[in-house]
Design an enzyme around this catalytic site. Structure first.
Site, short mmCIF file in Angstrom:
data_model
loop_
_atom_site.label_atom_id
_atom_site.label_comp_id
_atom_site.label_asym_id
_atom_site.label_seq_id
_atom_site.Cartn_x
_atom_site.Cartn_y
_atom_site.Cartn_z
N HIS A 130 5.34 5.16 -10.37
CA HIS A 130 3.93 5.19 -9.91
C HIS A 130 3.63 4.99 -8.55
O HIS A 130 3.90 3.92 -8.04
CB HIS A 130 3.00 4.54 -10.97
CG HIS A 130 1.65 4.69 -10.77
ND1 HIS A 130 0.91 5.72 -10.60
CD2 HIS A 130 0.55 3.60 -10.94
CE1 HIS A 130 -0.11 5.49 -10.73
NE2 HIS A 130 -0.72 4.35 -10.86
N ASN A 135 -2.82 7.61 -4.98
CA ASN A 135 -2.64 7.47 -6.46
C ASN A 135 -3.48 8.39 -7.49
O ASN A 135 -4.63 8.49 -7.56
CB ASN A 135 -3.37 5.73 -7.06
CG ASN A 135 -3.21 5.41 -8.22
OD1 ASN A 135 -2.63 6.32 -9.16
ND2 ASN A 135 -3.67 4.29 -8.63
N CYS A 161 -2.96 5.13 -15.93
CA CYS A 161 -1.82 5.84 -14.93
C CYS A 161 -1.01 5.60 -16.22
O CYS A 161 0.08 6.64 -15.46
CB CYS A 161 -1.79 4.90 -13.97
SG CYS A 161 -3.31 4.82 -12.88
N1 ACO Z 1 -10.41 -1.42 4.27
C1 ACO Z 1 -10.34 -2.69 5.09
N2 ACO Z 1 -10.61 -3.82 4.56
C2 ACO Z 1 -10.65 -3.81 3.13
C3 ACO Z 1 -10.13 -2.63 2.39
C4 ACO Z 1 -10.40 -1.59 2.86
N3 ACO Z 1 -10.10 -0.23 2.39
N4 ACO Z 1 -10.49 -3.13 0.89
C5 ACO Z 1 -10.46 -4.25 0.91
N5 ACO Z 1 -10.57 -5.00 2.31
C6 ACO Z 1 -10.46 -6.33 2.59
C7 ACO Z 1 -11.09 -7.09 1.63
O1 ACO Z 1 -12.79 -7.20 1.62
C8 ACO Z 1 -10.49 -8.52 2.01
O2 ACO Z 1 -11.36 -9.04 2.83
P1 ACO Z 1 -11.72 -10.66 2.94
O3 ACO Z 1 -10.38 -11.14 3.15
O4 ACO Z 1 -12.64 -10.65 4.17
O5 ACO Z 1 -12.51 -11.03 1.67
C9 ACO Z 1 -9.27 -8.18 2.47
O6 ACO Z 1 -9.33 -6.87 2.97
C10 ACO Z 1 -8.25 -8.48 1.47
O7 ACO Z 1 -8.48 -7.64 0.27
P2 ACO Z 1 -7.54 -7.61 -1.02
O8 ACO Z 1 -8.20 -6.89 -2.17
O9 ACO Z 1 -6.98 -9.10 -1.21
O10 ACO Z 1 -6.36 -6.84 -0.49
P3 ACO Z 1 -5.02 -6.67 -1.12
O11 ACO Z 1 -3.78 -6.79 -0.13
O12 ACO Z 1 -4.82 -7.04 -2.43
O13 ACO Z 1 -5.00 -5.00 -1.17
C11 ACO Z 1 -5.21 -3.39 -2.84
C12 ACO Z 1 -5.90 -4.45 -1.95
C13 ACO Z 1 -4.62 -2.36 -1.76
C14 ACO Z 1 -6.20 -2.66 -3.77
C15 ACO Z 1 -4.15 -3.93 -3.58
O14 ACO Z 1 -4.65 -4.85 -4.24
C16 ACO Z 1 -3.51 -3.08 -4.53
O15 ACO Z 1 -2.92 -2.06 -4.34
N6 ACO Z 1 -3.92 -3.29 -6.17
C17 ACO Z 1 -2.95 -2.45 -7.22
C18 ACO Z 1 -3.95 -1.47 -7.41
C19 ACO Z 1 -3.26 -0.50 -8.34
O16 ACO Z 1 -2.30 -0.51 -8.72
N7 ACO Z 1 -4.00 0.11 -9.32
C20 ACO Z 1 -3.39 0.88 -10.45
C21 ACO Z 1 -3.82 1.32 -11.44
S1 ACO Z 1 -4.99 2.52 -10.90
C22 ACO Z 1 -5.52 3.50 -12.42
O17 ACO Z 1 -5.15 2.99 -13.63
C23 ACO Z 1 -6.56 4.17 -12.41
#
Ligand code: ACO
Length: 307
Positions: free
Chosen positions: A255, A285, A115
């Site tokens: 971003h 994203n 990214c």
């Molecule tokens: N719908 C419903 N539940 C979900 C989903 C979904 N789409 N995705 C994950 N969950 C669940 C998980 O299974 C987990 O359940 P559990 O507690 O029973 O195990 C719970 O939700 C929490 O999951 P987390 O992964 O801890 O959720 P988090 O609050 O961290 O959000 C997210 C996840 C949105 C991916 C976040 O971590 C994030 O934005 N990370 C950064 C991503 C990013 O910035 N990437 C940039 C680079 S991309 C590139 O370079 C191409």
């Protein structure tokens, strides 16, 4: 050797596919909900390219728009750079395909820094122009992330969208343009965001396809922690190097990986919320197609522009 000269963005263009994929559409595809996606990411909908459309198609349309904005022809360009993690194919590079399609007989190469690719490419273009090596460089960030998304993996498929953004970089008057930038990378965290197979480390095989290893894989919480820190530190460094203060910044284009990350940065910078561009709700994203400050690598980058 002539003095270094200032360089900046002369014109821009963008393109997004017309097909919209909403959170409600995703509810029908994986075990997720509009409520979860909105509250955890801020995303409401994203654009998705159709099956026949490839990254160089989006890049071409954005590049044409940027050239029109600049009132320039492709023959006025001296080089083309494409930042992407979703090239049309492993090689030749997407910039080469774009160069042919534009009909510009110039140097062309890709930048692969996740990214952060667009910021890296702008920084490289600035140096090539500052040194008088080139006059006008087309920089394109283009992605069809939908093609490397595992549509059965709810933890990633809700996050990404397809798009392209293009900029013509060239000489600008003294005191304007790209004033400073900060680029960095921490390869110790490389596993947090990657496509595991298809390279020399794990070539394509029946097993890699069966195990779905050709899709983007991400440790979301790990990237989240890194992203907040990287966005803050790298923005502060870029501002320092530009010789300005954070309070001088009239617009931040962060971003749009997760609007919670943007909120965290806004809080830290003590800037009014309306100085932060937020369009992730509509596009998700789009990786290198956005201005950016963190991504695969794990990498980070920020730059300060005076328009
Ligand atoms: N719908 C419903 N539940 C979900 C989903 C979904 N789409 N995705 C994950 N969950 C669940 C998980 O299974 C987990 O359940 P559990 O507690 O029973 O195990 C719970 O939700 C929490 O999951 P987390 O992964 O801890 O959720 P988090 O609050 O961290 O959000 C997210 C996840 C949105 C991916 C976040 O971590 C994030 O934005 N990370 C950064 C991503 C990013 O910035 N990437 C940039 C680079 S991309 C590139 O370079 C191409």
């Amino acid at each position: 050797m002539p003095d270094l000269r200032p360089a900046g963005i002369l014109a821009t263009g963008s393109y997004t596919p017309t097909r919209v994929l909403t959170n409600f559409d995703l509810e029908k595809m994986v075990d997720t909900s509009d409520e979860w996606i909105r509250t955890r990411t801020g995303i409401v909908e994203r654009r998705i390219a159709d099956e026949e459309t490839v990254t160089s198609d989006l890049a071409f349309l954005a590049a044409e728009a940027a050239l029109a904005d600049a009132g320039m022809a492709a023959s006025d360009l001296d080089a083309i750079m494409v930042a992407t993690v979703t090239p049309d194919m492993f090689f030749p590079c997407t910039a080469s395909l774009l160069q042919h399609r534009l009909g510009a007989s110039v140097a062309a190469f890709d930048i692969l820094v996740g990214c952060t690719g667009f910021v890296y490419a702008l920084a490289v273009a600035r140096e090539m122009i500052s040194s008088h090596a080139y006059n006008h460089i087309l920089v394109v960030g283009a992605e069809t992330l939908s093609k490397i998304t595992d549509w059965e993996d709810r933890s990633t498929c809700v996050l990404f969208g397809d798009a392209a953004g293009a900029a013509i970089v060239g000489p600008v008057p003294e005191g304007r343009g790209i004033l400073g930038y900060s680029l960095g990378n921490d390869g110790s965290n490389a596993d947090a965001l990657k496509i595991p197979a298809g390279g020399s480390g794990l070539p394509a095989s029946h097993e890699t396809v069966d195990q779905r290893l050709h899709y983007l894989a991400m440790n979301g919480p790990e990237v989240f922690k890194f992203a907040v820190r990287a966005m803050i530190d790298s923005s502060e460094e870029a501002v320092r190097k530009a010789g300005v203060q954070m309070t001088d910044i009239s617009l931040v284009i962060p971003h749009q990986a997760n609007l919670r990350i943007v909120d965290a940065a806004a809080k830290r910078f003590h800037l009014p919320s309306d100085r932060f561009v937020r369009n992730g709700d509509r596009y998700g994203n789009t990786s290198a197609a956005t201005i950016s400050s963190f991504g695969a690598g794990l990498s980070w980058g920020s730059l300060v522009l005076r328009w």
